[in-house]
Write a protein that holds these residues in place. Structure first.
Motif, PDB file in Angstrom:
ATOM      1  N   ALA A 172       0.826  -1.208   0.000  1.00 40.59           N
ATOM      2  CA  ALA A 172       0.000   0.000   0.000  1.00 40.59           C
ATOM      3  C   ALA A 172       0.861   1.260   0.000  1.00 40.59           C
ATOM      4  O   ALA A 172       0.579   2.225  -0.724  1.00 40.59           O
ATOM      5  N   LEU A 173       1.922   1.255   0.792  1.00 37.46           N
ATOM      6  CA  LEU A 173       2.821   2.411   0.838  1.00 37.46           C
ATOM      7  C   LEU A 173       3.558   2.585  -0.483  1.00 37.46           C
ATOM      8  O   LEU A 173       3.730   3.710  -0.966  1.00 37.46           O
ATOM      9  N   ARG A 174       3.996   1.486  -1.070  1.00 37.51           N
ATOM     10  CA  ARG A 174       4.708   1.575  -2.347  1.00 37.51           C
ATOM     11  C   ARG A 174       3.815   2.176  -3.429  1.00 37.51           C
ATOM     12  O   ARG A 174       4.254   3.040  -4.192  1.00 37.51           O
ATOM     13  N   GLU A 175       2.568   1.727  -3.491  1.00 31.12           N
ATOM     14  CA  GLU A 175       1.668   2.261  -4.503  1.00 31.12           C
ATOM     15  C   GLU A 175       1.372   3.744  -4.260  1.00 31.12           C
ATOM     16  O   GLU A 175       1.353   4.534  -5.202  1.00 31.12           O
ATOM     17  N   TYR A 176       1.151   4.109  -3.002  1.00 31.53           N
ATOM     18  CA  TYR A 176       0.854   5.515  -2.724  1.00 31.53           C
ATOM     19  C   TYR A 176       2.084   6.388  -2.941  1.00 31.53           C
ATOM     20  O   TYR A 176       1.962   7.576  -3.272  1.00 31.53           O
ATOM     21  N   SER A 177       3.271   5.823  -2.799  1.00 33.01           N
ATOM     22  CA  SER A 177       4.491   6.606  -3.026  1.00 33.01           C
ATOM     23  C   SER A 177       4.618   7.022  -4.486  1.00 33.01           C
ATOM     24  O   SER A 177       5.350   7.966  -4.800  1.00 33.01           O
ATOM     25  N   LYS A 178       3.919   6.354  -5.394  1.00 29.93           N
ATOM     26  CA  LYS A 178       3.933   6.758  -6.797  1.00 29.93           C
ATOM     27  C   LYS A 178       3.152   8.052  -7.003  1.00 29.93           C
ATOM     28  O   LYS A 178       3.325   8.735  -8.016  1.00 29.93           O
ATOM     29  N   THR A 179       2.295   8.382  -6.046  1.00 32.55           N
ATOM     30  CA  THR A 179       1.516   9.620  -6.084  1.00 32.55           C
ATOM     31  C   THR A 179       2.109  10.681  -5.180  1.00 32.55           C
ATOM     32  O   THR A 179       2.167  11.855  -5.537  1.00 32.55           O
ATOM     33  N   ASN A 180       2.581  10.273  -3.999  1.00 32.71           N
ATOM     34  CA  ASN A 180       3.065  11.223  -3.006  1.00 32.71           C
ATOM     35  C   ASN A 180       4.311  10.673  -2.309  1.00 32.71           C
ATOM     36  O   ASN A 180       4.257  10.285  -1.136  1.00 32.71           O
ATOM     37  N   PRO A 181       5.434  10.617  -3.010  1.00 31.36           N
ATOM     38  CA  PRO A 181       6.631   9.971  -2.447  1.00 31.36           C
ATOM     39  C   PRO A 181       7.166  10.648  -1.192  1.00 31.36           C
ATOM     40  O   PRO A 181       7.633   9.965  -0.266  1.00 31.36           O
ATOM     41  N   GLU A 182       7.127  11.976  -1.139  1.00 28.21           N
ATOM     42  CA  GLU A 182       7.686  12.672   0.025  1.00 28.21           C
ATOM     43  C   GLU A 182       6.926  12.324   1.299  1.00 28.21           C
ATOM     44  O   GLU A 182       7.538  12.062   2.349  1.00 28.21           O
ATOM     45  N   THR A 183       5.614  12.322   1.203  1.00 29.73           N
ATOM     46  CA  THR A 183       4.804  12.011   2.383  1.00 29.73           C
ATOM     47  C   THR A 183       5.021  10.573   2.834  1.00 29.73           C
ATOM     48  O   THR A 183       5.119  10.301   4.033  1.00 29.73           O
ATOM     49  N   VAL A 184       5.099   9.661   1.888  1.00 35.16           N
ATOM     50  CA  VAL A 184       5.310   8.258   2.237  1.00 35.16           C
ATOM     51  C   VAL A 184       6.679   8.063   2.871  1.00 35.16           C
ATOM     52  O   VAL A 184       6.816   7.370   3.885  1.00 35.16           O
ATOM     53  N   GLU A 185       7.691   8.682   2.303  1.00 36.47           N
ATOM     54  CA  GLU A 185       9.033   8.534   2.866  1.00 36.47           C
ATOM     55  C   GLU A 185       9.082   9.090   4.284  1.00 36.47           C
ATOM     56  O   GLU A 185       9.690   8.488   5.180  1.00 36.47           O
ATOM     57  N   ASP A 186       8.440  10.223   4.495  1.00 36.08           N
ATOM     58  CA  ASP A 186       8.402  10.811   5.834  1.00 36.08           C
ATOM     59  C   ASP A 186       7.662   9.897   6.802  1.00 36.08           C
ATOM     60  O   ASP A 186       8.092   9.710   7.952  1.00 36.08           O
ATOM     61  N   PHE A 187       6.565   9.307   6.352  1.00 38.92           N
ATOM     62  CA  PHE A 187       5.801   8.391   7.200  1.00 38.92           C
ATOM     63  C   PHE A 187       6.656   7.189   7.591  1.00 38.92           C
ATOM     64  O   PHE A 187       6.710   6.801   8.764  1.00 38.92           O
ATOM     65  N   GLU A 198       8.832  -1.861   5.483  1.00 43.28           N
ATOM     66  CA  GLU A 198       9.679  -0.721   5.103  1.00 43.28           C
ATOM     67  C   GLU A 198      10.350  -0.955   3.761  1.00 43.28           C
ATOM     68  O   GLU A 198      10.381  -0.060   2.905  1.00 43.28           O
ATOM     69  N   ARG A 199      10.892  -2.155   3.563  1.00 38.41           N
ATOM     70  CA  ARG A 199      11.559  -2.464   2.288  1.00 38.41           C
ATOM     71  C   ARG A 199      10.583  -2.326   1.121  1.00 38.41           C
ATOM     72  O   ARG A 199      10.905  -1.723   0.099  1.00 38.41           O
ATOM     73  N   GLU A 200       9.415  -2.923   1.282  1.00 40.84           N
ATOM     74  CA  GLU A 200       8.421  -2.864   0.212  1.00 40.84           C
ATOM     75  C   GLU A 200       7.952  -1.432  -0.022  1.00 40.84           C
ATOM     76  O   GLU A 200       7.784  -0.989  -1.164  1.00 40.84           O
ATOM     77  N   GLY A 201       7.726  -0.701   1.067  1.00 41.85           N
ATOM     78  CA  GLY A 201       7.241   0.660   0.948  1.00 41.85           C
ATOM     79  C   GLY A 201       8.215   1.619   0.283  1.00 41.85           C
ATOM     80  O   GLY A 201       7.804   2.599  -0.345  1.00 41.85           O
ATOM     81  N   MET A 202       9.505   1.344   0.400  1.00 35.49           N
ATOM     82  CA  MET A 202      10.522   2.223  -0.155  1.00 35.49           C
ATOM     83  C   MET A 202      10.976   1.837  -1.570  1.00 35.49           C
ATOM     84  O   MET A 202      11.777   2.568  -2.168  1.00 35.49           O
ATOM     85  N   LYS A 203      10.472   0.769  -2.124  1.00 36.09           N
ATOM     86  CA  LYS A 203      10.972   0.273  -3.410  1.00 36.09           C
ATOM     87  C   LYS A 203      10.864   1.311  -4.523  1.00 36.09           C
ATOM     88  O   LYS A 203      11.817   1.535  -5.273  1.00 36.09           O
ATOM     89  N   HIS A 204       9.702   1.926  -4.664  1.00 39.13           N
ATOM     90  CA  HIS A 204       9.544   2.905  -5.744  1.00 39.13           C
ATOM     91  C   HIS A 204      10.377   4.154  -5.490  1.00 39.13           C
ATOM     92  O   HIS A 204      10.977   4.696  -6.418  1.00 39.13           O
ATOM     93  N   ILE A 205      10.407   4.584  -4.265  1.00 40.06           N
ATOM     94  CA  ILE A 205      11.184   5.790  -3.908  1.00 40.06           C
ATOM     95  C   ILE A 205      12.665   5.550  -4.215  1.00 40.06           C
ATOM     96  O   ILE A 205      13.328   6.418  -4.810  1.00 40.06           O
ATOM     97  N   ASN A 206      13.166   4.391  -3.832  1.00 41.15           N
ATOM     98  CA  ASN A 206      14.574   4.070  -4.110  1.00 41.15           C
ATOM     99  C   ASN A 206      14.824   3.951  -5.611  1.00 41.15           C
ATOM    100  O   ASN A 206      15.899   4.320  -6.101  1.00 41.15           O
ATOM    101  N   LYS A 207      13.828   3.463  -6.325  1.00 42.95           N
ATOM    102  CA  LYS A 207      13.991   3.289  -7.765  1.00 42.95           C
ATOM    103  C   LYS A 207      14.094   4.621  -8.481  1.00 42.95           C
ATOM    104  O   LYS A 207      14.958   4.819  -9.362  1.00 42.95           O
ATOM    105  N   ILE A 208      13.249   5.580  -8.124  1.00 47.54           N
ATOM    106  CA  ILE A 208      13.270   6.868  -8.811  1.00 47.54           C
ATOM    107  C   ILE A 208      14.513   7.673  -8.453  1.00 47.54           C
ATOM    108  O   ILE A 208      14.900   8.595  -9.171  1.00 47.54           O
TER     109      ILE A 208
END
Length: 210
Positions: A172-187, A198-208
């Protein structure tokens, strides 16, 4: 249509939770397409009974067929169909059906008609698949995501030791990070999430970031 080799491998993949005919997804989808072409979709008033008949069958392909028929008429589903979806969530529960029901059926109904209090009850339940459904129903909402609710539900279950809950939180965090990465990373930085989440939630952020 099914084969013994397919049946054995499919049952093993699902940890022998269910019986299978051994019909692979492409063949199953083709058969369902031909069926609907020949007979049409079940009338909306008969859809719950058809769904339940398929759900009661032992072979897992029947549950997949039920979800296919529901998805074809998802735009016609209303709050009146939520008791049916809840029944499907708690009966013959596993990730393969839950991950179709939560975002692709329940989530669409909630967005269109309101949620009738279902997600709040699901996240407060002792049933892990209702919990997972509450966490995942907004998976495809993008900028329509209720961020306060998503983060609140994650906080309620972030101490769970259940693999499927930890995985759902991360997804859920990974998908929402595609819309709002800063907020997800802060969360993620400010919550005590399970390492898997945490690993799953950060995958997209780390990728970009590269």
């Amino acid at each position: 249509m099914g084969t013994e080799d397919n049946r054995e491998s499919m049952e093993a993949y699902m940890r022998n939770q269910f019986s299978f005919y051994g019909i692979r997804t492409p063949e199953r989808n083709a058969a369902l397409k031909d069926f609907v072409k020949q007979y049409g979709d079940p009338p909306l008033q008969e859809l719950p009974s058809v769904t339940k008949l398929l759900w009661d069958e032992p072979e897992r392909e029947c549950q997949y067929a039920a979800l296919h028929l529901l998805s074809r008429q998802v735009k016609k589903l209303t709050l009146d169909h939520l008791p049916l979806l809840e029944e499907l969530i708690v009966k013959k529960s596993w990730w393969d059906t839950i991950d179709g029901i939560a975002p692709n059926l329940a989530g669409i109904i909630f967005l269109k008609h309101g949620d009738g209090g279902y997600p709040e009850r699901w996240i407060s339940s002792e049933h892990i698949w209702l919990n997972r459904s509450a966490i995942l129903y907004q998976l495809k909402y993008k900028d329509k995501t209720d961020e306060h609710r998503l983060f609140g539900y994650i906080r309620k279950k972030q101490d769970s030791k259940e693999f499927f809950i930890q995985k759902a939180i991360g997804w859920a965090l990974r998908e929402y990070s595609k819309t709002n990465p800063e907020t997800v990373e802060d969360f993620i930085a400010n919550e005590d999430l399970a390492p898997l989440s945490e690993r799953e939630g950060m995958k997209h952020i780390n990728k970009i970031r590269g």
